[in-house]
Scaffold this motif. Structure first.
Motif, PDB file in Angstrom:
ATOM      1  N   GLU A 248      -7.470   0.804   2.060  1.00  0.00           N
ATOM      2  CA  GLU A 248      -6.922   2.064   1.571  1.00  0.00           C
ATOM      3  C   GLU A 248      -6.665   2.975   2.766  1.00  0.00           C
ATOM      4  N   ILE A 249      -5.649   3.821   2.655  1.00  0.00           N
ATOM      5  CA  ILE A 249      -5.327   4.779   3.705  1.00  0.00           C
ATOM      6  C   ILE A 249      -5.707   6.176   3.233  1.00  0.00           C
ATOM      7  N   ILE A 250      -6.438   6.895   4.083  1.00  0.00           N
ATOM      8  CA  ILE A 250      -6.818   8.277   3.833  1.00  0.00           C
ATOM      9  C   ILE A 250      -6.122   9.143   4.880  1.00  0.00           C
ATOM     10  N   ALA A 251      -5.386  10.148   4.448  1.00  0.00           N
ATOM     11  CA  ALA A 251      -4.588  10.975   5.362  1.00  0.00           C
ATOM     12  C   ALA A 251      -5.271  12.304   5.626  1.00  0.00           C
ATOM     13  N   TYR A 252      -5.010  12.863   6.804  1.00  0.00           N
ATOM     14  CA  TYR A 252      -5.471  14.214   7.135  1.00  0.00           C
ATOM     15  C   TYR A 252      -4.364  15.201   6.815  1.00  0.00           C
ATOM     16  N   ASP A 253      -4.686  16.206   6.013  1.00  0.00           N
ATOM     17  CA  ASP A 253      -3.736  17.256   5.644  1.00  0.00           C
ATOM     18  C   ASP A 253      -4.022  18.492   6.511  1.00  0.00           C
ATOM     19  N   PRO A 254      -3.206  18.747   7.543  1.00  0.00           N
ATOM     20  CA  PRO A 254      -3.494  19.877   8.450  1.00  0.00           C
ATOM     21  C   PRO A 254      -3.362  21.231   7.777  1.00  0.00           C
ATOM     22  N   THR A 255      -2.595  21.326   6.711  1.00  0.00           N
ATOM     23  CA  THR A 255      -2.438  22.622   6.045  1.00  0.00           C
ATOM     24  C   THR A 255      -3.717  23.053   5.346  1.00  0.00           C
ATOM     25  N   ARG A 256      -4.512  22.067   4.898  1.00  0.00           N
ATOM     26  CA  ARG A 256      -5.776  22.375   4.214  1.00  0.00           C
ATOM     27  C   ARG A 256      -6.993  21.976   5.031  1.00  0.00           C
ATOM     28  N   ASN A 257      -6.734  21.355   6.219  1.00  0.00           N
ATOM     29  CA  ASN A 257      -7.830  20.856   7.052  1.00  0.00           C
ATOM     30  C   ASN A 257      -8.728  19.939   6.223  1.00  0.00           C
ATOM     31  N   PHE A 258      -8.076  18.964   5.595  1.00  0.00           N
ATOM     32  CA  PHE A 258      -8.756  18.171   4.587  1.00  0.00           C
ATOM     33  C   PHE A 258      -8.271  16.731   4.639  1.00  0.00           C
ATOM     34  N   LEU A 259      -9.157  15.788   4.280  1.00  0.00           N
ATOM     35  CA  LEU A 259      -8.768  14.401   4.083  1.00  0.00           C
ATOM     36  C   LEU A 259      -8.386  14.184   2.625  1.00  0.00           C
ATOM     37  N   THR A 260      -7.345  13.383   2.401  1.00  0.00           N
ATOM     38  CA  THR A 260      -6.871  13.137   1.045  1.00  0.00           C
ATOM     39  C   THR A 260      -6.270  11.750   0.965  1.00  0.00           C
ATOM     40  N   PRO A 261      -6.312  11.088  -0.180  1.00  0.00           N
ATOM     41  CA  PRO A 261      -5.678   9.767  -0.302  1.00  0.00           C
ATOM     42  C   PRO A 261      -4.203   9.822   0.093  1.00  0.00           C
ATOM     43  N   TYR A 262      -3.743   8.826   0.818  1.00  0.00           N
ATOM     44  CA  TYR A 262      -2.370   8.790   1.321  1.00  0.00           C
ATOM     45  C   TYR A 262      -1.392   8.534   0.175  1.00  0.00           C
ATOM     46  N   ARG A 263      -0.350   9.378   0.099  1.00  0.00           N
ATOM     47  CA  ARG A 263       0.642   9.257  -0.973  1.00  0.00           C
ATOM     48  C   ARG A 263       2.040   8.978  -0.441  1.00  0.00           C
ATOM     49  N   GLY A 264       2.156   8.548   0.803  1.00  0.00           N
ATOM     50  CA  GLY A 264       3.479   8.380   1.402  1.00  0.00           C
ATOM     51  C   GLY A 264       4.103   7.018   1.198  1.00  0.00           C
ATOM     52  N   TYR A 265       3.467   6.162   0.379  1.00  0.00           N
ATOM     53  CA  TYR A 265       4.015   4.824   0.127  1.00  0.00           C
ATOM     54  C   TYR A 265       4.146   4.650  -1.377  1.00  0.00           C
ATOM     55  N   ASP A 266       5.293   4.161  -1.824  1.00  0.00           N
ATOM     56  CA  ASP A 266       5.574   4.069  -3.253  1.00  0.00           C
ATOM     57  C   ASP A 266       4.753   2.997  -3.965  1.00  0.00           C
ATOM     58  N   GLY A 267       4.407   1.920  -3.258  1.00  0.00           N
ATOM     59  CA  GLY A 267       3.690   0.815  -3.886  1.00  0.00           C
ATOM     60  C   GLY A 267       2.183   1.019  -3.894  1.00  0.00           C
ATOM     61  N   ASP A 268       1.478  -0.010  -4.348  1.00  0.00           N
ATOM     62  CA  ASP A 268       0.018  -0.019  -4.422  1.00  0.00           C
ATOM     63  C   ASP A 268      -0.513  -0.743  -3.184  1.00  0.00           C
ATOM     64  N   ILE A 269      -0.926   0.029  -2.175  1.00  0.00           N
ATOM     65  CA  ILE A 269      -1.395  -0.575  -0.913  1.00  0.00           C
ATOM     66  C   ILE A 269      -2.618  -1.438  -1.155  1.00  0.00           C
ATOM     67  N   ILE A 270      -3.525  -0.992  -2.003  1.00  0.00           N
ATOM     68  CA  ILE A 270      -4.762  -1.738  -2.240  1.00  0.00           C
ATOM     69  C   ILE A 270      -4.458  -3.094  -2.853  1.00  0.00           C
ATOM     70  N   ALA A 271      -3.587  -3.135  -3.845  1.00  0.00           N
ATOM     71  CA  ALA A 271      -3.225  -4.411  -4.472  1.00  0.00           C
ATOM     72  C   ALA A 271      -2.473  -5.304  -3.484  1.00  0.00           C
ATOM     73  N   ALA A 272      -1.574  -4.717  -2.692  1.00  0.00           N
ATOM     74  CA  ALA A 272      -0.794  -5.505  -1.740  1.00  0.00           C
ATOM     75  C   ALA A 272      -1.663  -6.104  -0.648  1.00  0.00           C
ATOM     76  N   SER A 273      -2.750  -5.412  -0.308  1.00  0.00           N
ATOM     77  CA  SER A 273      -3.581  -5.851   0.822  1.00  0.00           C
ATOM     78  C   SER A 273      -4.715  -6.794   0.408  1.00  0.00           C
ATOM     79  N   ALA A 274      -4.875  -7.079  -0.879  1.00  0.00           N
ATOM     80  CA  ALA A 274      -5.986  -7.933  -1.330  1.00  0.00           C
ATOM     81  C   ALA A 274      -5.888  -9.305  -0.686  1.00  0.00           C
ATOM     82  N   ARG A 275      -6.971  -9.733  -0.030  1.00  0.00           N
ATOM     83  CA  ARG A 275      -6.966 -10.982   0.713  1.00  0.00           C
ATOM     84  C   ARG A 275      -8.352 -11.613   0.658  1.00  0.00           C
TER      85      ARG A 275
END
Length: 420
Positions: A248-275
């Motif tokens: 999973e990717i967690i992004a840093y939001d500089p406007t809120r100085n906060f970590l948040t789940p990454y929403r910049g990819y349309d697909g399901d990264i977790i499902a795609a990365s299952a190995r």
């Protein structure tokens, strides 16, 4: 000849005393000084305890010695930390801190640890005061979490500032303050969570807590990913309920100085990365500062039943297009990945080779052979012309024969082999 004989004798002495792995003559000549320093520190600890304790070596991590030297309190002088187990006290590992007084070392503090051994120990710069903190991971029960503890040293006193059950952690400046933070993955109820621990005005504070995707049952690694002009992120590797490794990717939001789940990819990264393959971990595969996530694209069929090959890509899901950074083939039987040119993706076939135990990459119609791969025992005789050794896996050697009519620069393949 006499000079080389003396150097050879010196190298032999260093190997016999355990001082190996350095790369220059200067480093080798410096090693006995370190051995002397360790001996003096150990002698001082023995005298203080009135016994010869058992030194405890960390099981993993970058620090492989029971001795650690650093300026812990920021006064400009190094302190020594020793991990040991004493016959006259509890079975738990202890931490001793020693300060140097002239040519002598003196014990200023000892503290009992949380288990009978240490998983890892690392220096951190959390307070930003010139000193260093100790981040120590103790192994938990066989079916439970490890324990992470943070120690600070000042005024000749070692204090444990923080402790929690932990799956893994990361030391990194994750916000705009420039100060190093401690990011910890730990179980929270039926979920996995991240906690960000930051020092503010000399006091450790929990500055954020973030739940990971509900599919995570454990976390195995945390990575920091950043590149100029690219959003800063954390990449989390873990496992799901079925035993698959997921990311999973967690992004840093500089406007809120906060970590948040990454929403910049349309697909399901977790499902795609299952190995399923253990060791197929996220990594900065091309060294650009951005951590890529491995994706098993397709199992390769029609081969010898013993062969377990699949197409794998390492992807940068923060890209706006063409997320594939590396493409290649995973050999799950022996545990290695061999990189292929990205332009070959979707344009090749894989078949059993003509030689016993080999496999080949060829054109889809099979008329053009691009390369042949064999895994052989290191004790076997060398193969015929054209084969080069591309890596060692235990007692096996990866041998590759590249058809240079189709790939002039074979280094792309030979330098792109990763042992998992």
């Amino acid at each position: 000849m006499l000079r080389w004989a003396r150097l050879g004798a010196l190298l032999l002495v260093l190997l016999l005393t355990g001082c190996a792995g350095t790369s220059t003559v200067e480093d080798l000549l410096r090693a006995p000084q370190l051995s002397t320093q360790l001996a003096v520190v150990q002698k001082a600890l023995n005298a203080w305890l009135g016994e010869s304790p058992q030194l405890k070596y960390p099981r993993s991590g970058d620090t492989s010695s029971p001795f650690l030297f650093s300026d812990l309190d920021g006064d400009g002088d190094e302190e020594a930390v020793v991990l040991y187990q004493s016959e006259t006290s509890s079975l738990n590992v202890h931490l001793a801190v020693l300060e140097q007084q002239g040519e002598e070392w003196q014990v200023t503090q000892t503290m009992e640890g949380l288990a009978s051994s240490v998983q890892s120990i690392e220096l951190a710069d959390l307070h930003g005061n010139g000193g260093r903190e100790l981040v120590v991971v103790y192994p938990g029960p066989a079916d439970g979490q490890d324990f992470l503890a943070v120690y600070s040293y000042s005024d000749h006193t070692l204090e444990r500032n923080y402790m929690r059950a932990s799956s893994c952690y990361l030391l990194q400046s994750v916000d705009d303050s420039g100060r190093q933070s401690l990011v910890i993955a730990y179980p929270k109820g039926s979920r996995m969570a991240l906690e960000v621990l930051t020092s503010r005005e000399g006091v450790f504070q929990n500055t954020q807590e973030l739940l990971l995707d509900e599919r995570f049952t454990d976390c195995t690694q945390l990575f920091y990913s950043a590149k100029p002009g690219v959003r800063r992120t954390l990449v989390v590797d873990g496992v799901d309920q079925s035993g698959y490794t997921i990311s999973e990717i967690i992004a840093y939001d500089p406007t809120r100085n906060f970590l948040t789940p990454y929403r910049g990819y349309d697909g399901d990264i977790i499902a795609a990365s299952a190995r399923l393959k253990p060791g197929l971990s996220s990594a900065d595969i091309d060294g650009d500062g951005v951590v890529e996530i491995p994706v098993e694209e397709e199992t390769i069929t029609g081969l010898d039943e013993a062969r377990k090959l699949s197409y794998v890509t390492w992807r940068d899901f923060t890209r706006s297009s063409n997320t594939v950074v590396w493409f290649g083939i995973l050999d799950a039987e022996y545990g290695y990945f061999i990189r292929l040119p990205s332009m070959w993706q979707g344009r090749i076939a894989v078949r059993d080779g003509e030689e016993e135990g080999s496999w080949e990459v060829c054109s889809p119609d099979g008329t053009q052979r691009y390369l042949t791969v064999q895994v052989r025992s290191v004790d076997e005789a060398a193969l015929g012309p054209g084969y080069v050794s591309a890596g060692i896996i235990g007692q096996h050697r990866i041998m590759v024969n590249v058809n240079r009519s189709y790939l002039e620069d074979a280094s792309l393949i030979l330098d792109g082999i990763r042992v998992l």
